[in-house]
Write a protein that holds these residues in place. Sequence first.
Motif, mmCIF file in Angstrom:
data_model
loop_
_atom_site.group_PDB
_atom_site.id
_atom_site.type_symbol
_atom_site.label_atom_id
_atom_site.label_comp_id
_atom_site.label_asym_id
_atom_site.label_seq_id
_atom_site.Cartn_x
_atom_site.Cartn_y
_atom_site.Cartn_z
ATOM 1 N N GLY A 33 0.801 -1.214 0.000
ATOM 2 C CA GLY A 33 0.000 0.000 0.000
ATOM 3 C C GLY A 33 0.833 1.262 0.000
ATOM 4 O O GLY A 33 0.435 2.281 -0.576
ATOM 5 N N HIS A 34 2.010 1.211 0.611
ATOM 6 C CA HIS A 34 2.871 2.396 0.682
ATOM 7 C C HIS A 34 3.580 2.699 -0.636
ATOM 8 O O HIS A 34 4.223 3.748 -0.757
ATOM 9 N N ARG A 286 12.741 4.784 -1.159
ATOM 10 C CA ARG A 286 13.816 4.799 -2.154
ATOM 11 C C ARG A 286 13.374 4.086 -3.445
ATOM 12 O O ARG A 286 13.634 4.571 -4.544
ATOM 13 N N LEU A 287 12.709 2.954 -3.313
ATOM 14 C CA LEU A 287 12.271 2.215 -4.491
ATOM 15 C C LEU A 287 11.141 2.933 -5.223
ATOM 16 O O LEU A 287 10.974 2.759 -6.438
ATOM 17 N N ARG A 293 6.995 2.407 -12.916
ATOM 18 C CA ARG A 293 6.767 1.095 -12.288
ATOM 19 C C ARG A 293 5.346 0.618 -12.567
ATOM 20 O O ARG A 293 4.405 1.402 -12.570
ATOM 21 N N LEU A 294 5.198 -0.687 -12.773
ATOM 22 C CA LEU A 294 3.891 -1.312 -12.905
ATOM 23 C C LEU A 294 3.460 -1.866 -11.553
ATOM 24 O O LEU A 294 4.303 -2.125 -10.687
ATOM 25 N N LEU A 301 8.262 -6.231 -5.504
ATOM 26 C CA LEU A 301 9.149 -5.467 -4.629
ATOM 27 C C LEU A 301 8.672 -5.559 -3.176
ATOM 28 O O LEU A 301 9.485 -5.693 -2.260
ATOM 29 N N SER A 302 7.364 -5.513 -2.972
ATOM 30 C CA SER A 302 6.810 -5.618 -1.618
ATOM 31 C C SER A 302 7.112 -6.976 -1.011
ATOM 32 O O SER A 302 7.473 -7.076 0.173
ATOM 33 N N LEU A 303 6.991 -8.017 -1.829
ATOM 34 C CA LEU A 303 7.288 -9.359 -1.347
ATOM 35 C C LEU A 303 8.766 -9.496 -0.996
ATOM 36 O O LEU A 303 9.124 -10.084 0.036
#
Length: 339
Positions: A33-34, A286-287, A293-294, A301-303
């Motif tokens: 969510g962030h 940072r990411l 980004r899709l 990335l969250s995982l």
Amino acid sequence: MNKSSAITCAPSSNYFAWLDWMKVLALFSVIWGHFFSLGYQYHYVFNVQAFCVVSGFLYRQAPDWRSCLEKNIRQLLVPTVALSLLMQLEAVVRCWLMGTTYAVSWPWYFEYLLVGHRWCMGPCWFFYTLFIIRMFMQLMPRKWWLSVVLIIASAAGAIAINYQGMEFSNAWVNVLVCLPPFLIGQLLQPLKSWLVNFRHTLWEIVLLVVAVALVWLCARYNGEVWMYLCGYGNNFILFLVGTLAGTTMLYVLSLWLSRLHGISVIKMLARGSILVVGLHIIVVRRLSELPNRLWQEDFLLSLLILMSFYPLVLLSQRYFPWLMGQKKNANNILPTKND
């Protein structure tokens, strides 16, 4: 009745397994969510609320004020302050490396920290709010009708603030939106045995479908829910419906996932949830600067961020358990083979 759809009794150890999965799924939702990628508003329908419900479900009133203070200062207040300072340290170091100045007045910083301002706390505002709630609940007698009264009173306070157009980033004020889900968790405590032993394939599927549909409806019609600003969306009733629906969704998914045995990673991540919530935002920010980004990339990335905390949780549990609100003892060093 088919054997596959019958309600059967599960071992008590499964109780901890599905709660661990609920925490980890909620953690993943918070991280994703962030990123604010496509569909982020769906996460805000239930993720922090689910943590509130689980916290209320597990809450036990301390026998006296001394043990109450000792427990909650260790479990919540110390990690909140420490992780908040670590986030500020990261900002200072990053500015230094970039050749810029990070202007911060430390007296002002600690004043903002005292009121639980999100600027200096980041996601740790939630743990400060939870500390305040636990202190408040220590004063309250355990009566179901009182919980209902407190839910109504909290809703009235939050509605009044939002009606006046006031906006607070204050952990003390956020009690108004965090206390109702917490109390819902408390009201669910008598159903502990039923929740632990629930096994009914058809009803599990029905519950999941209905819960997902309600989360979708709440995200669409209740608007964006910013709990760190004492926000509940457009309607407090829909806020509570989304809380119950999202928590139910996580509950059913966690029941299914908990039937996988021997996943010590999940247990450790759940144990270090305060560390993940407190520090993940540094990496996410940072990411998030990566262009084009899709949502699928944000999912991966969250995982990766969530799983990367596993060694950090292990390290903290061995050397810095106070960062996770824990005491250091011989039984709390590393997961065992049977975890």
